[in-house]
Every structure is written in C-alpha cells, then in structure tokens.
Design an enzyme around this catalytic site. Structure first.
Site, PDB file in Angstrom:
ATOM      1  N   GLU A  81       0.748  -1.361   0.036  1.00 43.35           N
ATOM      2  CA  GLU A  81      -0.010   0.091  -0.032  1.00 43.35           C
ATOM      3  C   GLU A  81       0.978   1.158  -0.123  1.00 43.35           C
ATOM      4  O   GLU A  81       0.628   2.271  -0.669  1.00 43.35           O
ATOM      5  CB  GLU A  81      -0.953  -0.003   1.171  1.00 43.35           C
ATOM      6  CG  GLU A  81      -1.653   1.252   1.401  1.00 43.35           C
ATOM      7  CD  GLU A  81      -2.858   1.225   0.271  1.00 43.35           C
ATOM      8  OE1 GLU A  81      -3.539   2.282   0.051  1.00 43.35           O
ATOM      9  OE2 GLU A  81      -3.253   0.210  -0.278  1.00 43.35           O
ATOM     10  N   TYR A  84       7.699   4.316   1.607  1.00 40.39           N
ATOM     11  CA  TYR A  84       7.928   5.832   1.735  1.00 40.39           C
ATOM     12  C   TYR A  84       9.352   5.969   2.560  1.00 40.39           C
ATOM     13  O   TYR A  84       9.430   5.329   3.511  1.00 40.39           O
ATOM     14  CB  TYR A  84       7.056   6.710   2.253  1.00 40.39           C
ATOM     15  CG  TYR A  84       7.359   8.258   2.360  1.00 40.39           C
ATOM     16  CD1 TYR A  84       7.536   8.911   1.212  1.00 40.39           C
ATOM     17  CD2 TYR A  84       7.787   9.019   3.453  1.00 40.39           C
ATOM     18  CE1 TYR A  84       7.681  10.245   1.210  1.00 40.39           C
ATOM     19  CE2 TYR A  84       8.067  10.174   3.720  1.00 40.39           C
ATOM     20  CZ  TYR A  84       7.905  10.753   2.559  1.00 40.39           C
ATOM     21  OH  TYR A  84       8.500  12.512   2.601  1.00 40.39           O
ATOM     22  N   GLY A  95      14.858   2.065   0.698  1.00 36.46           N
ATOM     23  CA  GLY A  95      13.529   1.751   0.236  1.00 36.46           C
ATOM     24  C   GLY A  95      13.741   0.361  -0.561  1.00 36.46           C
ATOM     25  O   GLY A  95      12.736  -0.483  -0.693  1.00 36.46           O
ATOM     26  N   ASN A 122       5.598   9.891 -11.190  1.00 33.33           N
ATOM     27  CA  ASN A 122       6.519   9.691 -10.242  1.00 33.33           C
ATOM     28  C   ASN A 122       7.592   8.911 -10.787  1.00 33.33           C
ATOM     29  O   ASN A 122       7.922   7.611 -10.432  1.00 33.33           O
ATOM     30  CB  ASN A 122       5.872   8.849  -8.922  1.00 33.33           C
ATOM     31  CG  ASN A 122       6.890   8.947  -7.807  1.00 33.33           C
ATOM     32  OD1 ASN A 122       7.907   9.248  -8.026  1.00 33.33           O
ATOM     33  ND2 ASN A 122       6.226   8.396  -6.569  1.00 33.33           N
ATOM     34  N   TYR A 129      11.558   1.071  -9.300  1.00 31.71           N
ATOM     35  CA  TYR A 129      11.179  -0.039  -9.575  1.00 31.71           C
ATOM     36  C   TYR A 129      11.446  -0.885 -10.842  1.00 31.71           C
ATOM     37  O   TYR A 129      11.714  -2.036 -10.771  1.00 31.71           O
ATOM     38  CB  TYR A 129       9.417   0.137  -9.626  1.00 31.71           C
ATOM     39  CG  TYR A 129       9.006   0.736  -8.462  1.00 31.71           C
ATOM     40  CD1 TYR A 129       9.390   0.244  -7.117  1.00 31.71           C
ATOM     41  CD2 TYR A 129       7.877   1.631  -8.448  1.00 31.71           C
ATOM     42  CE1 TYR A 129       8.697   0.803  -6.033  1.00 31.71           C
ATOM     43  CE2 TYR A 129       7.209   2.149  -7.285  1.00 31.71           C
ATOM     44  CZ  TYR A 129       7.905   1.792  -6.013  1.00 31.71           C
ATOM     45  OH  TYR A 129       7.418   2.154  -4.891  1.00 31.71           O
TER      46      TYR A 129
END
Length: 155
Positions: A81, A84, A95, A122, A129
């Site tokens: 979800e 950060y 991260g 973003n 990713y």
C-alpha cells in the site's frame, strides 16, 4: 535497519504517511489517525502489516502492506500500500531493503506475487521499480469506488 513495526512506531508512521500524501500532491485526502493505524496493525486479527526503516534510532521510512489472493495461482500475494523514505535518507538503499523484505516474505511463504501501484508522474519511483526488475501492468486499469459513488452504489 529494517524491522517489523511496533506500537511505539505508530506516531512516526502516521507522520510518514502524511508526508507521502503531501509528496503525492493529495494531502487533503489523507485522514489517517494513530488509533486507526494501531487498530489495523495490532488488532487480534490484523488486516495490515508494516515494516520501518530506522536510522540512528529514528524511523525514517516505512512499508505498509496487506495480503491479497490470486485465484489463478491459488495462493496469497502481498499488496504494498505504501512505501516511503524521507527525502534526506533516500539513496542509501532503505527503500530497496524495505521492498526486499517483502519479496523475501513472498518467497519464504510461497506467495505468488508482490504488487503495488505508482503514480504515472512519479519518475523517480518508476525508475527505482524498473531497476529492481518490476514490470508495469500497462494492460490493467485500476478502478475505485469511494465517497458518494460508493454510498450510492451500495443501495
């Protein structure tokens, strides 16, 4: 250091969620309270799970996630979800470590997938990713019922 969230982390975690909402240009949509997060994470049957990134005793990052289920695979997966890390602590691998923690949980538990959403604008997150091997699910469009539309449809 990455570790499971504790009740003592709740105030810092709520603060980080509000920072994330501001970063995502939607602070007015964030209404999370400490009590709500505490209940979600630490009730007898929690529906939400969390990890924190800690540096020098301070919580500087988080991941909040829950289980989903793949009917095609016949097993659970993890839906991330929120991920950060405070801007001043980015670029240190926190991260990546938070995401790897969830990937390990999937592998260890036999889960089929680790999924999340990212805002189209973003670019830093999208590049991150892609760098870890994640692929966009471009052929899928997310839908959501909320607010008045949810209430109207429910009747």
């Amino acid at each position: 250091m990455i570790r499971r969230a504790t009740q003592a982390d709740i105030p810092a975690m709520v603060e980080l969620v509000y920072e994330l909402a501001l970063y995502e240009k939607a602070p007015e949509q964030c209404h999370l309270t400490e009590q709500q997060l505490r209940e979600a994470l630490f009730s007898p049957a929690p529906a939400l799970f969390g990890h924190v990134a800690e540096v020098d005793g301070a919580v500087v990052g988080l991941s909040l996630w829950f289980l989903n289920f793949s009917t095609w695979e016949g097993v659970h997966g993890i839906y991330l979800e929120d991920l950060y890390v405070r801007p001043g602590h980015r670029g240190r691998g926190l991260g990546k470590e938070l995401l790897q923690t969830l990937a390990r949980a999937c592998v260890e538990r036999g889960y089929a997938r680790l999924e999340w959403s990212v805002l189209n604008w973003n670019e830093p997150a999208i590049n991150f990713y892609k760098a870890v091997g994640a692929i966009p699910m471009d052929e899928w469009t997310a839908y959501r019922l909320t607010g008045d539309a949810l209430r109207t449809f429910s009747t």
